[in-house]
Design a protein around this motif. Structure first.
Motif, mmCIF file in Angstrom:
data_model
loop_
_atom_site.group_PDB
_atom_site.id
_atom_site.type_symbol
_atom_site.label_atom_id
_atom_site.label_comp_id
_atom_site.label_asym_id
_atom_site.label_seq_id
_atom_site.Cartn_x
_atom_site.Cartn_y
_atom_site.Cartn_z
ATOM 1 N N ILE A 60 1.709 6.272 1.218
ATOM 2 C CA ILE A 60 0.024 6.017 1.510
ATOM 3 C C ILE A 60 -0.469 7.400 0.692
ATOM 4 O O ILE A 60 -1.728 7.262 0.525
ATOM 5 N N TRP A 61 0.129 8.573 0.915
ATOM 6 C CA TRP A 61 -0.611 9.628 0.216
ATOM 7 C C TRP A 61 -0.861 9.576 -1.093
ATOM 8 O O TRP A 61 -1.770 9.967 -1.910
ATOM 9 N N THR A 62 0.165 9.030 -1.781
ATOM 10 C CA THR A 62 -0.007 8.641 -3.116
ATOM 11 C C THR A 62 -1.047 7.787 -3.671
ATOM 12 O O THR A 62 -1.732 7.942 -4.554
ATOM 13 N N GLY A 63 -1.037 6.875 -2.826
ATOM 14 C CA GLY A 63 -2.338 5.716 -2.821
ATOM 15 C C GLY A 63 -3.521 6.487 -2.569
ATOM 16 O O GLY A 63 -4.685 5.898 -2.994
ATOM 17 N N TYR A 64 -3.637 7.453 -1.792
ATOM 18 C CA TYR A 64 -5.057 7.930 -1.353
ATOM 19 C C TYR A 64 -5.327 8.988 -2.626
ATOM 20 O O TYR A 64 -6.587 8.919 -2.812
#
Length: 367
Positions: A60-64
């Motif tokens: 999720i943080w990578t996609g953010y």
């Protein structure tokens, strides 16, 4: 040539890189051809990480921070791989075929699927029922808390009148009654907070089980269709069109997928309806029968509409297969069509079939 490279900050996971070397050019630097995805973190996650879905935080943080790429995605878990699902399903399907053959009946696909996903299906049903129980309990606690505020104003008004008359015994009794009501109100509020947390967790996990169960059904059935096509003879394959097979693996499988996701609705209705009727009767009396009667009328109407929608959908599927078959024939004979200038004739024919298909789909959507 293969090489393993550790991920930064993720020593328990790895990515396997496959390289190729161009020998004709005499190069020494390998070229990256394919990169296997990283190991799925859910398989080795601790219970709290699984419970709160925190194993997805890194993704999720990578996609953010940036757009996700294919190499960012994790590998498919072993329990969701098509070969593992198909291997386990074959045992139940062969047993179902053997039993039905002895009785002279056709094997039932849905029964074999239910037996294969039995425990997951039962757990999904229990969590679905628990969500409804939490909803009802939360509504009852809200009602008790609202009743407390009504009773509190009445008790305070009575206390003010008793203090004027200097009735000490009645004042102490009313103060104790107000204290008990206040304590119960705090318990109701705490219960609402706890049930709200449990409801949020149960709702998330219910939808997770629903999505994963439907996805496994889809993966399994597509793999079964693929394996069945590979074992068919040339004469049988000649009678089938590619569009028909693609339609089975896309539209039809998705319908069955959605059917299993909402399968628990039918028995939960019969469990919850008597309980809801009792609760409404205790609060509203005989007037609640009007609403209950309207709810009881709906299932037969929905069943009749569902049968009509199924009939239209089957009719639409036949027209869709015909349209796909005609399109395949047009594409395969495109040179001949161009040579004889039959474009507009085939255009009108396909348009006529598509118009009929759209009309049937519109009727089904209206229902």
């Amino acid at each position: 040539h293969s090489e393993c490279k550790k991920l930064k900050g993720r020593p328990s996971e790895y990515r396997l890189h496959l390289y190729s070397m161009d020998r004709n050019q005499g190069g020494t630097k390998p070229e990256l051809v394919y990169e296997l995805p990283a190991k799925n973190p859910q398989e080795g996650a601790n219970p709290l990480s699984v419970l709160f879905f925190s194993w997805l935080d890194l993704l999720i943080w990578t996609g953010y921070r940036r757009e996700l790429k294919q190499q960012d995605l994790y590998a498919t878990p072993d329990n969701s791989k098509s070969q593992n699902l198909l291997k386990g399903f074959k045992r139940h399907w062969n047993l179902e075929m053997k039993l039905r053959k002895q009785k002279g009946q056709k094997p039932r696909l849905w029964l074999a699927l239910l037996k294969y996903f039995k425990w997951t299906f039962i757990l999904f049903g229990i969590m679905f029922l628990a969500e409804i129980v939490f909803f009802v309990a939360q509504a009852l606690l809200v009602g008790n808390l609202s009743q407390y505020f009504c009773e509190k104003s009445v008790l305070e008004e009575q206390l003010s009148m008793l203090r004027i008359g200097n009735h000490s015994e009645l004042i102490n009794s009313k103060e104790d009654e107000l204290q008990v009501a206040t304590r119960n109100a705090y318990l109701y509020a705490a219960g609402m907070a706890v049930i709200g947390f449990l409801l949020a967790m149960d709702h998330a996990w219910t939808f997770y089980f629903s999505g994963t169960l439907g996805l496994k059904h889809r993966i399994l059935l597509i793999a079964a269709i693929y394996e069945k096509v590979l074992h068919l003879s040339h004469s049988i394959i000649g009678r089938l069109s590619i569009g028909h097979i693609v339609n089975l693996a896309s539209t039809d499988v998705q319908r069955l997928d959605l059917g299993f996701e909402f399968f628990h609705m039918w028995w939960i209705f019969f469990v919850c309806m008597p309980v809801m009727t009792y609760l409404l009767w205790s609060e509203l009396g005989p007037s609640c029968l009007v609403g209950v009667g309207i709810i009881l009328i709906q299932p037969p109407i929905q069943y009749a509409l569902g049968r009509l929608h199924t009939r239209l959908w089957l009719k639409s599927a036949g027209v869709t297969d015909k349209r796909v078959r005609v399109m395949n024939e047009i594409i395969s004979g495109m040179r001949l069509i161009k040579m004889y200038a039959w474009e507009w004739a085939f255009h009108a024919y396909v348009k006529k079939i598509r118009k009929k298909e759209s009309r049937i789909i519109t009727q089904g959507s209206m229902i």
